[in-house]
Design an enzyme around this catalytic site. Sequence first.
Site, short mmCIF file in Angstrom:
data_model
loop_
_atom_site.label_atom_id
_atom_site.label_comp_id
_atom_site.label_asym_id
_atom_site.label_seq_id
_atom_site.Cartn_x
_atom_site.Cartn_y
_atom_site.Cartn_z
N HIS A 116 40.01 43.86 32.52
CA HIS A 116 39.06 44.77 31.87
C HIS A 116 37.73 44.78 32.61
O HIS A 116 37.02 45.78 32.62
CB HIS A 116 38.84 44.35 30.41
N ASP A 157 33.57 48.52 26.72
CA ASP A 157 35.04 48.51 26.67
C ASP A 157 35.50 49.07 25.33
O ASP A 157 34.96 48.73 24.28
CB ASP A 157 35.54 47.07 26.84
N SER A 187 47.78 38.13 35.86
CA SER A 187 47.03 36.90 35.54
C SER A 187 47.43 36.30 34.19
O SER A 187 47.00 35.21 33.86
CB SER A 187 45.53 37.20 35.55
N CYS A 208 46.70 35.81 45.30
CA CYS A 208 46.52 36.46 46.60
C CYS A 208 45.59 37.66 46.46
O CYS A 208 45.37 38.15 45.35
CB CYS A 208 47.86 36.87 47.19
#
Length: 452
Positions: A17, A108, A276, A329
Amino acid sequence: MERTTHILLLAYPLQGHINPLLQFSKRLVSKGVRVTFVTTTSIGNSMQALPSHSISIEIISDGSENGKDSESLDAALERYKLHVSQSLAKLIEKHNSSQYPPKMVVYDSFMPWVLDIARQFGIDGAPFFTQSCVTNAIYYHASHGAIQMPIEEGASISLPSIPSLKIDDLPSFLCDKGLYQALLKLVLNQFSNILEANWLLCNTFNELENEVVNWMTSQQWRVKTIGPTIPSIYLDKRLEDDKEYGLHLFKPDVDACIKWLDTKETHSVVYTSFGSLASLGEEQMDELTRGLKNSNCHFLWVVRETEQKKLPLNFLEETSEKGLVVSWCPQLEVLAHKAVGCFMTHCGWNSTLEALSLGVPMVAMPQWTDQPTNAKFIVDVWKVGVRIKLDERGIATKEEIELCIREVIEGERGKQMKMNSIRWKELAKEAVDKGGSSDKNIEEFVAKLAPS
């Protein structure tokens, strides 16, 4: 240039976000706006890495310092709302007496209550939607009772401007209500004051979700697409120094990944990452390792440190010729690398937009939340990927994984997907480039706020 228009941007404390709002901030700065990026204490420490020369950063309390490990999700969300409401009000008050009082709070969409706080201080507010317009439309229909719960297995859901959806095409919060009650409430509440807002900013681009955007407009939603919010170097290259998001909650192993990819042939590597948050069960990890191995393709696989204990013994030694496993990565650099032939993904919206913007076809393996809906569109609407079918246990088998990888990398359909991916890449670039649909929307937004 005198930056007189001041905007506060308030992010929800999750990496998926924060990054889109951060990229939007950079676009605003490039249009001559003074930006203060506001985040909260639970994630504030990671924000130090930001290139702060053009964006001011403020960290406000979300009460996480008083949070208890044992608190329920409901209690955590209530605590967050209470503390952020109070600390945001203080922050606006402080800025209101500065040389450049803010004109607007962009927040948000998970925090619709921010609009009321902003307006108490005489400034406007605009929600920023970090998920796709299709996902938002589905949640909106659900919040108005247009999707009957529970949904029967095999039933088809028909909603305006959206292709027919099956149960496994819907956001998971709608299907497993008992599991995700607090999160379902969070996503449905986004629409509680939707018609009161003068702007609804969406991280997508018109060409990608044209029908849904038109439907939203027909409902008097003041929707403006401003994406894709990925660093400018991968799109229009108009923002100097905008090479990465600037925020990593995990440290990426840049050198190892890129050096390894440099030794591989064009379009020969399967890049695999589930984001994640997703966590795969041990049985699923075992099938995935075998599927990658049996595909006989080179693979670069992101397995977070907390997940690495689930890898089978000797897997790393056995596949060292073919594969590289890293704990994190630089995803954009990897997707942009010529060696990458497909992206096996959980279909989070940011990852989906990145793959579309960089012209990489996908093997879709959605896990939860909006990912099944994104997977449906990847396969059936944008035609840039295949979706892994699960067996009766809900597992993606090694055979199915191998089949899907081979189809994208070697198959006839894979060639068509690659061509479609390149077309979306061009459209994404056009949208944010000078005079493109997203660029015009940002210009209009800024012009409306500028002092006359």
